[in-house]
Motif scaffolding. Structure first.
Motif, PDB file in Angstrom:
ATOM      1  N   GLN A  79     -25.796  22.735  28.921  1.00 18.01           N
ATOM      2  CA  GLN A  79     -26.971  23.102  29.702  1.00 18.01           C
ATOM      3  C   GLN A  79     -26.840  22.653  31.151  1.00 18.01           C
ATOM      4  N   SER A  80     -26.467  21.405  31.362  1.00 17.35           N
ATOM      5  CA  SER A  80     -26.384  20.868  32.715  1.00 17.35           C
ATOM      6  C   SER A  80     -25.185  21.414  33.484  1.00 17.35           C
ATOM      7  N   ARG A  81     -24.216  21.966  32.778  1.00 17.91           N
ATOM      8  CA  ARG A  81     -23.056  22.556  33.429  1.00 17.91           C
ATOM      9  C   ARG A  81     -23.285  24.023  33.783  1.00 17.91           C
ATOM     10  N   ILE A  82     -23.891  24.780  32.871  1.00 21.47           N
ATOM     11  CA  ILE A  82     -24.001  26.227  33.030  1.00 21.47           C
ATOM     12  C   ILE A  82     -25.240  26.638  33.815  1.00 21.47           C
ATOM     13  N   ALA A  83     -26.388  26.025  33.522  1.00 27.16           N
ATOM     14  CA  ALA A  83     -27.645  26.483  34.108  1.00 27.16           C
ATOM     15  C   ALA A  83     -27.663  26.416  35.636  1.00 27.16           C
ATOM     16  N   PRO A  84     -27.173  25.344  36.273  1.00 25.03           N
ATOM     17  CA  PRO A  84     -27.179  25.340  37.747  1.00 25.03           C
ATOM     18  C   PRO A  84     -26.320  26.448  38.354  1.00 25.03           C
ATOM     19  N   ALA A  85     -25.188  26.726  37.730  1.00 22.68           N
ATOM     20  CA  ALA A  85     -24.340  27.809  38.238  1.00 22.68           C
ATOM     21  C   ALA A  85     -25.049  29.150  38.116  1.00 22.68           C
ATOM     22  N   LEU A  86     -25.779  29.356  37.012  1.00 21.21           N
ATOM     23  CA  LEU A  86     -26.536  30.591  36.841  1.00 21.21           C
ATOM     24  C   LEU A  86     -27.660  30.693  37.873  1.00 21.21           C
ATOM     25  N   ALA A  87     -28.339  29.589  38.108  1.00 21.64           N
ATOM     26  CA  ALA A  87     -29.430  29.594  39.081  1.00 21.64           C
ATOM     27  C   ALA A  87     -28.926  30.036  40.446  1.00 21.64           C
ATOM     28  N   ARG A  88     -27.788  29.504  40.867  1.00 17.34           N
ATOM     29  CA  ARG A  88     -27.224  29.880  42.162  1.00 17.34           C
ATOM     30  C   ARG A  88     -26.767  31.335  42.157  1.00 17.34           C
ATOM     31  N   LEU A  89     -26.061  31.724  41.125  1.00 20.55           N
ATOM     32  CA  LEU A  89     -25.502  33.071  41.034  1.00 20.55           C
ATOM     33  C   LEU A  89     -26.604  34.123  41.097  1.00 20.55           C
ATOM     34  N   LEU A  90     -27.662  33.947  40.307  1.00 21.46           N
ATOM     35  CA  LEU A  90     -28.710  34.954  40.217  1.00 21.46           C
ATOM     36  C   LEU A  90     -29.581  34.983  41.474  1.00 21.46           C
ATOM     37  N   THR A  91     -29.940  33.817  41.995  1.00 22.20           N
ATOM     38  CA  THR A  91     -30.796  33.821  43.187  1.00 22.20           C
ATOM     39  C   THR A  91     -30.057  34.339  44.416  1.00 22.20           C
ATOM     40  N   ASP A  92     -28.774  34.059  44.542  1.00 24.15           N
ATOM     41  CA  ASP A  92     -28.010  34.621  45.653  1.00 24.15           C
ATOM     42  C   ASP A  92     -28.100  36.139  45.661  1.00 24.15           C
TER      43      ASP A  92
END
Length: 209
Positions: A63-76
């Motif tokens: 969770q702590s590894r994947i979710a931040p990367a997704l947050a950045r990817l999608l909001t960008d």
């Protein structure tokens, strides 16, 4: 704004594909809105890291590894699709878990600070982010609710976006979605929660049974 990207997201988070939808309502009830809102959703299809892990598995590490990367990817990509973060007024999030996973796997990615807090920060919001989650086969449509990113009581921005990836999620995948709008519904005119009268059964003369 220059779009930021995640280094090798396919290797880091098991990303298979990204799907972007955009729309704008030009007329409703035969009349153009005063301020037509552009809406967009971005869906990331990723491998479910917890398939066959069992109910005793600790979800936190992935969770702590994947979710931040997704947050950045999608909001960008939302920011790029809607013309900049300053254009975005409403937001929402969703996840669809494939049939080999659990609904808790959706929650592990979108209902924690590792995703929600970062999406809020990247989109310069303050409100709690509305959400939807489900467990389904590929092609399921999810209705993503949105509301104002800084003034949750602003009822004009209560709206929804439909998101669907025809070939996802596969049984061992999760679709994670972020959505946003640049303005309100067409022709909003039902007031705001901050100015509503106090309404209870006692204050009304008659409540239909």
């Amino acid at each position: 704004m220059q779009e930021r990207t995640v280094d090798h997201p396919d290797e880091r988070i098991g990303l298979r594909k990204l799907v972007l939808y955009r729309d704008v309502v030009l007329t409703e009830a035969g009349t153009a809105p005063v301020r037509p809102a552009r809406r967009a959703s971005v869906a990331a299809v990723i491998r479910n890291p917890w398939v066959n892990a069992g109910l005793s598995a600790d979800l936190h590490a992935e969770q702590s590894r994947i979710a931040p990367a997704l947050a950045r990817l999608l909001t960008d990509r939302l920011i790029g699709a809607l013309g900049g973060v300053g254009e975005i007024e409403a937001f929402g999030k969703a996840a669809i878990v494939g049939t080999a996973g659990e609904i808790e796997h959706a929650g592990a990615l979108i209902h924690t600070p590792y995703f929600g807090n970062l999406v809020r920060e990247f989109l310069q919001g303050e409100s709690i982010i509305c959400f939807a989650d489900t467990r389904a086969e590929a092609g399921e449509t999810v209705i993503v609710p949105l509301w104002h990113k800084t003034h949750a009581a602003t009822r004009s921005h209560y709206q929804t976006v439909s998101a669907r990836v025809p070939d996802a999620p596969c049984a061992d995948e999760i679709v994670v979605i972020a959505a946003a709008s640049t303005g309100p519904r067409p022709h909003p005119r039902i007031g705001d929660r901050e100015t509503d009268p106090a309404v209870t059964a006692e204050t009304l003369e008659e409540v239909p049974s």
